[in-house]
Scaffold this motif. Structure first.
Motif, PDB file in Angstrom:
ATOM      1  N   ARG A 272       2.468   6.133  11.952  1.00  0.00           N
ATOM      2  CA  ARG A 272       2.509   5.773  10.520  1.00  0.00           C
ATOM      3  C   ARG A 272       3.651   4.810  10.239  1.00  0.00           C
ATOM      4  O   ARG A 272       3.507   3.878   9.454  1.00  0.00           O
ATOM      5  CB  ARG A 272       2.670   7.040   9.674  1.00  0.00           C
ATOM      6  CG  ARG A 272       1.425   7.887   9.571  1.00  0.00           C
ATOM      7  CD  ARG A 272       1.717   9.179   8.811  1.00  0.00           C
ATOM      8  NE  ARG A 272       0.540  10.025   8.721  1.00  0.00           N
ATOM      9  CZ  ARG A 272      -0.218  10.130   7.622  1.00  0.00           C
ATOM     10  NH1 ARG A 272       0.078   9.440   6.559  1.00  0.00           N
ATOM     11  NH2 ARG A 272      -1.266  10.933   7.622  1.00  0.00           N
ATOM     12  N   ALA A 273       4.801   5.057  10.873  1.00  0.00           N
ATOM     13  CA  ALA A 273       5.926   4.140  10.694  1.00  0.00           C
ATOM     14  C   ALA A 273       5.583   2.747  11.237  1.00  0.00           C
ATOM     15  O   ALA A 273       5.990   1.725  10.670  1.00  0.00           O
ATOM     16  CB  ALA A 273       7.167   4.697  11.398  1.00  0.00           C
ATOM     17  N   PHE A 276       3.469   1.039   8.648  1.00  0.00           N
ATOM     18  CA  PHE A 276       4.329   0.598   7.558  1.00  0.00           C
ATOM     19  C   PHE A 276       5.131  -0.636   7.982  1.00  0.00           C
ATOM     20  O   PHE A 276       5.228  -1.614   7.240  1.00  0.00           O
ATOM     21  CB  PHE A 276       5.282   1.735   7.167  1.00  0.00           C
ATOM     22  CG  PHE A 276       6.170   1.423   5.994  1.00  0.00           C
ATOM     23  CD1 PHE A 276       5.701   1.574   4.700  1.00  0.00           C
ATOM     24  CD2 PHE A 276       7.463   0.964   6.183  1.00  0.00           C
ATOM     25  CE1 PHE A 276       6.522   1.292   3.616  1.00  0.00           C
ATOM     26  CE2 PHE A 276       8.278   0.675   5.115  1.00  0.00           C
ATOM     27  CZ  PHE A 276       7.808   0.843   3.830  1.00  0.00           C
ATOM     28  N   THR A 280       5.053  -4.510   6.538  1.00  0.00           N
ATOM     29  CA  THR A 280       6.205  -5.265   6.016  1.00  0.00           C
ATOM     30  C   THR A 280       6.327  -6.618   6.698  1.00  0.00           C
ATOM     31  O   THR A 280       6.695  -7.616   6.062  1.00  0.00           O
ATOM     32  CB  THR A 280       7.513  -4.477   6.215  1.00  0.00           C
ATOM     33  OG1 THR A 280       7.726  -4.261   7.612  1.00  0.00           O
ATOM     34  CG2 THR A 280       7.478  -3.147   5.498  1.00  0.00           C
ATOM     35  N   LEU A 522       9.309  -1.926  -1.280  1.00  0.00           N
ATOM     36  CA  LEU A 522       8.725  -1.076  -0.241  1.00  0.00           C
ATOM     37  C   LEU A 522       9.693   0.030   0.182  1.00  0.00           C
ATOM     38  O   LEU A 522       9.312   1.199   0.292  1.00  0.00           O
ATOM     39  CB  LEU A 522       8.340  -1.925   0.971  1.00  0.00           C
ATOM     40  CG  LEU A 522       7.038  -2.720   0.859  1.00  0.00           C
ATOM     41  CD1 LEU A 522       6.899  -3.670   2.040  1.00  0.00           C
ATOM     42  CD2 LEU A 522       5.847  -1.780   0.800  1.00  0.00           C
ATOM     43  N   LEU A 523      10.947  -0.337   0.421  1.00  0.00           N
ATOM     44  CA  LEU A 523      11.930   0.663   0.834  1.00  0.00           C
ATOM     45  C   LEU A 523      12.261   1.622  -0.309  1.00  0.00           C
ATOM     46  O   LEU A 523      12.552   2.794  -0.067  1.00  0.00           O
ATOM     47  CB  LEU A 523      13.203  -0.022   1.327  1.00  0.00           C
ATOM     48  CG  LEU A 523      13.074  -0.809   2.629  1.00  0.00           C
ATOM     49  CD1 LEU A 523      14.405  -1.431   3.005  1.00  0.00           C
ATOM     50  CD2 LEU A 523      12.572   0.073   3.756  1.00  0.00           C
ATOM     51  N   ALA A 526       9.467   4.074  -0.208  1.00  0.00           N
ATOM     52  CA  ALA A 526       9.447   4.871   1.027  1.00  0.00           C
ATOM     53  C   ALA A 526      10.565   5.899   1.062  1.00  0.00           C
ATOM     54  O   ALA A 526      10.343   7.044   1.463  1.00  0.00           O
ATOM     55  CB  ALA A 526       9.532   3.937   2.236  1.00  0.00           C
ATOM     56  N   VAL A 593      13.464   0.710   8.881  1.00  0.00           N
ATOM     57  CA  VAL A 593      12.537   1.818   8.651  1.00  0.00           C
ATOM     58  C   VAL A 593      12.727   2.904   9.711  1.00  0.00           C
ATOM     59  O   VAL A 593      12.838   4.093   9.396  1.00  0.00           O
ATOM     60  CB  VAL A 593      11.080   1.305   8.647  1.00  0.00           C
ATOM     61  CG1 VAL A 593      10.099   2.473   8.733  1.00  0.00           C
ATOM     62  CG2 VAL A 593      10.808   0.492   7.390  1.00  0.00           C
ATOM     63  N   SER A 597      14.432   6.243   8.311  1.00  0.00           N
ATOM     64  CA  SER A 597      13.454   7.323   8.155  1.00  0.00           C
ATOM     65  C   SER A 597      13.959   8.600   8.831  1.00  0.00           C
ATOM     66  O   SER A 597      13.755   9.705   8.317  1.00  0.00           O
ATOM     67  CB  SER A 597      12.101   6.910   8.740  1.00  0.00           C
ATOM     68  OG  SER A 597      12.205   6.632  10.111  1.00  0.00           O
ATOM     69  N   HIS A 693       4.339   8.233  -4.286  1.00  0.00           N
ATOM     70  CA  HIS A 693       4.873   8.840  -3.066  1.00  0.00           C
ATOM     71  C   HIS A 693       4.216   8.175  -1.855  1.00  0.00           C
ATOM     72  O   HIS A 693       3.002   8.068  -1.770  1.00  0.00           O
ATOM     73  CB  HIS A 693       4.622  10.351  -3.040  1.00  0.00           C
ATOM     74  CG  HIS A 693       5.532  11.100  -3.960  1.00  0.00           C
ATOM     75  ND1 HIS A 693       6.715  11.663  -3.537  1.00  0.00           N
ATOM     76  CD2 HIS A 693       5.435  11.358  -5.290  1.00  0.00           C
ATOM     77  CE1 HIS A 693       7.319  12.246  -4.571  1.00  0.00           C
ATOM     78  NE2 HIS A 693       6.556  12.084  -5.641  1.00  0.00           N
ATOM     79  N   LEU A 694       5.067   7.707  -0.940  1.00  0.00           N
ATOM     80  CA  LEU A 694       4.593   7.054   0.277  1.00  0.00           C
ATOM     81  C   LEU A 694       5.336   7.668   1.457  1.00  0.00           C
ATOM     82  O   LEU A 694       6.549   7.495   1.579  1.00  0.00           O
ATOM     83  CB  LEU A 694       4.858   5.541   0.215  1.00  0.00           C
ATOM     84  CG  LEU A 694       4.536   4.740   1.474  1.00  0.00           C
ATOM     85  CD1 LEU A 694       3.039   4.785   1.747  1.00  0.00           C
ATOM     86  CD2 LEU A 694       5.006   3.298   1.321  1.00  0.00           C
ATOM     87  N   VAL A 696       6.408   7.539   4.981  1.00  0.00           N
ATOM     88  CA  VAL A 696       6.493   6.640   6.137  1.00  0.00           C
ATOM     89  C   VAL A 696       6.129   7.395   7.397  1.00  0.00           C
ATOM     90  O   VAL A 696       5.425   6.892   8.269  1.00  0.00           O
ATOM     91  CB  VAL A 696       7.915   6.053   6.259  1.00  0.00           C
ATOM     92  CG1 VAL A 696       8.020   5.174   7.493  1.00  0.00           C
ATOM     93  CG2 VAL A 696       8.253   5.250   5.020  1.00  0.00           C
TER      94      VAL A 696
END
Length: 811
Positions: A272-273, A276, A280, A522-523, A526, A593, A597, A693-694, A696
């Motif tokens: 998933r990361a 993402f 980006t 985006l961040l 996330a 990320v 994360s 809610h996302l 990452v």
């Protein structure tokens, strides 16, 4: 999806092999149709180009040059002419050559001989554009021309078609980059099979991407630089993304997980990361569209498509390959140790842990040193000058560079980049006189009118890349042409390059604001923090300034050019800032990320910022540094591509990635986060409610436990006492029960006697974390059965630990 790919691995592999072979065969049959379209609307050089097209509508073929020089005597001597003229006649008779204009024939032949009579040139016009001229034909032309040379007679050739045949074999840069990446991967994994996984994913992703771009060149304008940049960025992200997933998968097996479950977990978390991060990168690349430069549209299409296919390969092909390997993804030594000693402890150790602790102890010192290093490297950017490279920047040993230098020696440095002043006015007498009297003009000649358009050929006294030539263009446009009362426009390759640099410079702030703004949003979504994305934006700007400083020092000032074999110094390619910033922001966002994360996961567990930063850095810095080292190897390999623009992009991106990973993400970012404390995770309540809610990384849920044989229901609680090492109760300690992946299930505060009780949804594996302000924090894995579990927690003042393997608990 990961489980399906793992279980149907042969089907997935055959689909990818079929796609690669099918696209390859189709692309080979279709050929290429790359087009370098420099469309600069509302510029003076574009208006000059439009008039030139009206005057000379049939000029479509590439024009190259044969230059020769005698050590003694004159090029007019019969001994020289008897060798050169037959060679030119043989070249003109070749199929694919439209015309050869030499110094020994025609009304303007004498103008192709230098004043001292020692240098002359001939122009070869092919029937096709440079990228469409067969390489065999170009090699035949080169061999025929140079075959006329002898001792005392030097023959060299220049032009775009000639430059293509002196480039190294296609794919050499990619092959060298893959070999270097393979070495790094083998050192990181210690396993041949694990090393091959990221390489295979990158080959399939980049291969399908390049073949697709080749096919798309028949439907839209894609520059010939696009496949080079696509392979450059595709190899980098393809290997890196597979590296992150394989690392997570290997860690799961080492902890005792079944290979299939470990692969599924790796794809559902790190995968998933990767999705993402790939998104980006594509968003950062799409930011190039803000510049409204048509030349970059094809670059966006090519690079974005290759990134998408690389991500697709990492998330579908990779789990299938993991299914083929099973536990062999580990080295033999790791498999033997796993069988003998059981699962490894889940704790960061070694150099990464020691460095992480050092950053926590001295954040101010480390941050200050990092800022000083980046500031020093960024200083050269203050003298950044955008322009265009030409064959004068080629390596001195190449025939194109020798031809360029011979023309400059015989006809002046401005001869390699003449200007065209184009006008539709009939009388150009005053205009020509004004141009001839302008400072910096070596020669100005009006060509015979064609279709009502007159072209004045202007040869500057300075080279095409000189600042004085740029000043001359401004003088002609602002003073000479208005002074002559004419309506004329200044064109030519040099003028187009200057206008391109000006337009790029004007639009660059909007482009930077766009990609930084999108990255910030985006961040923000996330990590649900205002400070984390703001820190990332500042770090990206610092990395960009430092990497461009390195570029200026190497390519503009000439530091180390001889060592790298990259020819002569000159301005930085005008298109490079846009392309480099897109790739840099996309790649640095990847590292941000993966780093943050893990920190965010630990922060959610414990609400202890120092621990979150320390554990996050300790557990991710090694893989981030390995990924960055692979990127550096891949990018630096493009120095061997033979394309000056690709070499410049490769060196710039290698410097950017190295600085970003080894200094910013490993030192400055964690040091700054230690200094900022819990403010890192601050988000206003009103914004928290409105943000979507996302995730990452999906949370690792505990495996559902089987129902007990006695039919008892699920466990109700975990309870016990929080005490110090001396046995004193800890009042007010925060005790949290979480899933193995970090999703919070219950949180309570210990009472005055240190007692606590948390509710448990059912049997399975859980994580119990306890922390108190005056003490350190503790986190332990617990196996909860069908009944209540008693577990006491011991906190030691000033001491914290990473998450450890299950401890003994009293049922």
């Amino acid at each position: 999806m990961a489980r399906w790919c793992y279980r149907h691995r042969l089907v997935v592999l055959l689909m990818w092999v079929g796609a690669l072979l099918g696209l390859g065969v189709t692309a080979s049959a279709a050929g290429t149709d790359y087009a370098n379209v420099f469309s600069l609307p509302d510029t003076d050089s574009k208006r000059a180009y439009d008039l030139m097209e009206k005057a000379f509508p049939a000029r479509a073929g590439d024009t190259d040059t044969v230059v020769w020089k005698v050590d003694g005597g004159s090029v007019r001597d019969d001994a020289v002419r008897s060798r050169i003229q037959p060679a030119l006649e043989r070249i003109s008779a070749m199929k694919g050559v439209g015309e050869v204009a030499g110094p020994y024939t025609g009304p303007r032949g004498a103008a192709r001989i230098s004043r001292d009579g020692r240098i002359a040139y001939a122009q070869i016009t092919f029937t096709d554009r440079a990228d469409a001229v067969p390489k065999d034909l170009v090699r035949h032309v080169v061999d025929t021309a140079q075959g006329a040379g002898r001792t005392g007679l030097e023959v060299e050739l220049g032009g775009q078609a000639i430059q293509r045949v002196q480039e190294p074999p296609q794919g050499l840069a990619e092959m060298v980059g893959l070999i270097a990446a393979a070495v790094v991967l083998f050192l990181a994994f210690g396993s041949l099979f694990a090393m091959l996984l990221p390489i295979a994913v990158a080959v399939f992703g980049v291969g399908t991407g390049l073949f697709s771009v080749q096919l798309l060149s028949h439907t839209t304008d894609i520059p010939d630089l696009a496949p080079l940049l696509s392979s450059l960025i595709g190899l980098g992200v393809g290997i890196d993304y597979a590296l992150f997933i394989v690392t997570r998968h290997r860690r799961g097996i080492l902890r005792g997980a079944d290979p299939e479950e470990s692969a599924v977990t790796a794809l559902n978390t790190s995968g998933r990361a990767v999705l993402f991060a790939g998104g980006t990168v594509c968003i950062a690349l799409a930011g190039m569209l803000v510049t409204n430069l048509r030349f970059l549209d094809g670059v966006v299409i090519g690079t974005s498509l290759t990134v998408v296919l690389s991500v697709l390969a990492a998330t579908t092909l990779l789990p299938a390959l993991l299914g083929f390997l099973g536990p062999r993804v580990l080295s033999r030594r790791q498999r033997r140790r796993l069988a003998a000693e059981g699962p490894e402890r889940d704790r960061a150790s070694g150099a990464a842990a020691r460095w992480s602790a050092q950053v926590q102890r001295r954040p101010r010192t480390i941050a200050a040193l990092a800022v000083v290093v980046m500031a020093v490297l960024a200083l050269p950017v203050l003298s950044l000058r955008l322009g265009a490279v030409d064959q004068g920047n080629d390596d001195p040993s190449t025939t194109t560079r020798k031809a360029y230098d011979l023309l400059a020696e015989g006809f002046g440095p401005g001869f390699n980049g003449p200007l065209q002043v184009v006008t539709a006015d009939c009388d150009t007498t005053a205009l020509v006189k004004g141009i001839q009297s302008a400072p910096g003009v070596a020669q100005a000649v009006a060509l015979p009118p064609q279709n009502g358009v007159t072209v004045v050929q202007v040869v500057p006294t300075t080279s095409p890349q000189s600042k004085q030539t740029d000043d001359l263009i401004d003088t002609l446009r602002d003073e000479v042409i208005p002074g002559a009362g004419a309506r004329a426009h200044v064109g030519g390759v040099t003028a187009v390059s200057k206008d391109f640099a000006s337009v790029t410079g004007d639009r660059l702030p909007y482009f930077v604001a766009t990609i930084i703004g999108l990255g910030f949003l985006l961040l923000l979504v996330a990590f649900r923090s205002l400070v984390v994305p703001l820190t990332a934006a500042v770090m990206n700007l610092i990395a960009a300034a430092a990497s461009f400083g390195v570029l200026v020092a190497i390519f503009q000032w000439g530091w180390g050019l001889d060592l790298l074999g990259l020819g002569k110094e000159g301005p930085i390619n005008a298109f490079l800032p846009v392309i480099m910033l897109s790739l840099l922001f996309g790649l640095s966002m990847d590292y941000q990320v993966f780093l943050v994360s893990r920190m965010h996961e630990e922060w959610v567990h414990t609400k202890d910022n120092a621990r979150a930063v320390r554990v996050g850095l300790a557990e991710t810095s090694r893989v981030i540094n390995s990924a960055a080292l692979i990127m550096v190897c891949v990018f630096m390999a493009f120095v061997l591509s033979g394309d000056n623009g690709a070499a410049m992009a490769g060196v710039g991106l290698a410097a950017a990635v190295a600085l970003d990973a080894f200094i910013l993400r490993t030192a400055l970012v964690p040091a700054a986060m230690h200094l900022l404390g819990s403010s890192n995770w601050w988000l206003p309540a009103w914004l928290e409610k409105r943000l979507p809610h996302l995730a990452v990384e999906a949370q690792e849920e505990p495996a559902p436990a089987a129902s007990s044989a006695s039919g008892e229901g699920p466990a109700t609680v975990v309870h016990g006492f929080v005490r110090t090492a001396e046995g004193e109760p800890v009042d007010g300690a925060s005790v949290t029960l979480l899933t193995k992946g970090g999703r919070r299930l219950d949180r309570v505060t210990s009472l005055a006697d240190g007692s606590y009780i948390v509710s448990v949804p059912g049997p399975g594996a859980y994580l119990l974390a306890a922390t108190a302000s005056a003490y350190g924090s503790r986190a332990r894995h617990l196996e909860v059965g069908p009944g209540p579990l008693v577990y006491d927690v011991e906190l030691v003042e000033g001491e914290s630990d990473a998450v450890n393997q299950p401890s003994s608990a009293r049922p």
